[in-house]
Design an enzyme around this catalytic site. Structure first.
Site, PDB file in Angstrom:
ATOM      1  N   HIS A   1      -2.509 -16.216   8.623  1.00 49.95           N
ATOM      2  CA  HIS A   1      -2.111 -17.736   8.036  1.00 49.95           C
ATOM      3  C   HIS A   1      -0.870 -18.015   7.959  1.00 49.95           C
ATOM      4  O   HIS A   1       0.057 -17.242   7.789  1.00 49.95           O
ATOM      5  CB  HIS A   1      -2.785 -17.647   6.384  1.00 49.95           C
ATOM      6  CG  HIS A   1      -2.163 -16.492   5.488  1.00 49.95           C
ATOM      7  ND1 HIS A   1      -2.884 -15.121   5.629  1.00 49.95           N
ATOM      8  CD2 HIS A   1      -1.435 -16.622   4.816  1.00 49.95           C
ATOM      9  CE1 HIS A   1      -2.224 -14.509   4.782  1.00 49.95           C
ATOM     10  NE2 HIS A   1      -1.238 -15.241   4.273  1.00 49.95           N
TER      11      HIS A   1
ATOM     12  N   HIS B   1       1.534 -20.557   5.904  1.00 52.34           N
ATOM     13  CA  HIS B   1       1.816 -21.427   4.548  1.00 52.34           C
ATOM     14  C   HIS B   1       2.536 -22.668   5.128  1.00 52.34           C
ATOM     15  O   HIS B   1       3.414 -22.605   5.952  1.00 52.34           O
ATOM     16  CB  HIS B   1       2.584 -20.661   3.629  1.00 52.34           C
ATOM     17  CG  HIS B   1       2.145 -19.410   3.071  1.00 52.34           C
ATOM     18  ND1 HIS B   1       1.579 -19.218   1.768  1.00 52.34           N
ATOM     19  CD2 HIS B   1       2.021 -18.147   3.727  1.00 52.34           C
ATOM     20  CE1 HIS B   1       1.034 -18.029   1.829  1.00 52.34           C
ATOM     21  NE2 HIS B   1       1.253 -17.287   2.728  1.00 52.34           N
TER      22      HIS B   1
HETATM   23  P1  5GP Z   1       0.252 -13.997   1.768  1.00 55.41           P
HETATM   24  O1  5GP Z   1       0.897 -13.344   0.609  1.00 55.41           O
HETATM   25  O2  5GP Z   1      -0.659 -13.111   2.459  1.00 55.41           O
HETATM   26  O3  5GP Z   1       1.355 -14.355   2.692  1.00 55.41           O
HETATM   27  O4  5GP Z   1      -0.380 -15.276   1.237  1.00 55.41           O
HETATM   28  C1  5GP Z   1      -1.791 -15.017   0.783  1.00 55.41           C
HETATM   29  C2  5GP Z   1      -2.071 -16.628   0.087  1.00 55.41           C
HETATM   30  O5  5GP Z   1      -3.394 -16.713   0.001  1.00 55.41           O
HETATM   31  C3  5GP Z   1      -1.521 -16.554  -1.267  1.00 55.41           C
HETATM   32  O6  5GP Z   1      -0.664 -17.660  -1.431  1.00 55.41           O
HETATM   33  C4  5GP Z   1      -2.551 -16.730  -2.357  1.00 55.41           C
HETATM   34  O7  5GP Z   1      -2.428 -17.365  -3.409  1.00 55.41           O
HETATM   35  C5  5GP Z   1      -3.715 -16.923  -1.423  1.00 55.41           C
HETATM   36  N1  5GP Z   1      -5.048 -17.246  -1.804  1.00 55.41           N
HETATM   37  C6  5GP Z   1      -5.454 -15.541  -2.151  1.00 55.41           C
HETATM   38  N2  5GP Z   1      -6.922 -15.676  -2.317  1.00 55.41           N
HETATM   39  C7  5GP Z   1      -7.158 -17.125  -2.240  1.00 55.41           C
HETATM   40  C8  5GP Z   1      -8.389 -17.785  -2.360  1.00 55.41           C
HETATM   41  O8  5GP Z   1      -9.585 -17.206  -2.556  1.00 55.41           O
HETATM   42  N3  5GP Z   1      -8.328 -19.210  -2.155  1.00 55.41           N
HETATM   43  C9  5GP Z   1      -7.183 -19.895  -1.710  1.00 55.41           C
HETATM   44  N4  5GP Z   1      -7.404 -21.398  -1.568  1.00 55.41           N
HETATM   45  N5  5GP Z   1      -6.077 -19.043  -1.661  1.00 55.41           N
HETATM   46  C10 5GP Z   1      -6.115 -17.811  -2.053  1.00 55.41           C
END
Ligand code: 5GP
Ligand code: ZN
Length: 134
Positions: free
Chosen positions: A99, A101
């Site tokens: 993903h 952001h």
């Molecule tokens: P990472 O830490 O892997 O870069 O980002 C993961 C992102 O996924 C985080 O910003 C977190 O808030 C988001 N996230 C985790 N679980 C969910 C969910 O169930 N729904 C949504 N919309 N976002 C999620």
């Protein structure tokens, strides 16, 4: 992938505020509520991150990132965007489905989206020799 939160969002098993979808990607609001407008763009086919994502999915994700970034700035009152990605747990990745952001930005919004790294520790020439791909 069965136990993947983002695959469950793609299938609709977990609900999300979806803002865009095409054949290969979807984008939805991040649940974190850490900053206004925090959006995630993901491929509809599971891969973990930039390290294993094939070029078709990678290109599709980046095209969606660009499409939304242009939409935010041309139609939604924003001036710019920050793009963030963590690939691997070592880099802080918490959800193991690729993903990007997107944080939409306004002039003078006061958001500090750049990490505080704390200063380089090693000689740049040494790291350069280690990293170069020439
Ligand atoms: P990472 O830490 O892997 O870069 O980002 C993961 C992102 O996924 C985080 O910003 C977190 O808030 C988001 N996230 C985790 N679980 C969910 C969910 O169930 N729904 C949504 N919309 N976002 C999620
Ligand atoms: Zn997944």
């Amino acid at each position: 992938m069965t136990n993947c939160i983002f695959c469950k969002i793609i299938s609709g098993e977990i609900s999300s505020l979806k803002i865009y979808e095409d054949d290969l990607t979807i984008a939805f609001m991040d649940i974190a509520r850490d900053v206004d407008g925090h959006v995630l763009v993901i491929p509809k086919t599971h891969c973990k991150n930039i390290l294993d994502c094939n070029s078709t999915l990678l290109n599709a994700v980046m095209q969606t990132v660009q499409k939304l970034s242009v939409h935010f700035t041309e139609n939604c009152g924003y001036d710019g965007v920050n793009l963030l990605n963590a690939s691997d747990e070592s880099a802080g990745q918490s959800v193991p489905h690729f993903h990007i952001h997107i944080i939409p930005r306004k002039n003078d919004d006061g958001i500090d989206a750049w990490p505080k790294f704390g200063g380089a520790k090693q000689d740049v020439q040494k790291i350069y020799e280690q990293l170069k791909l020439l």
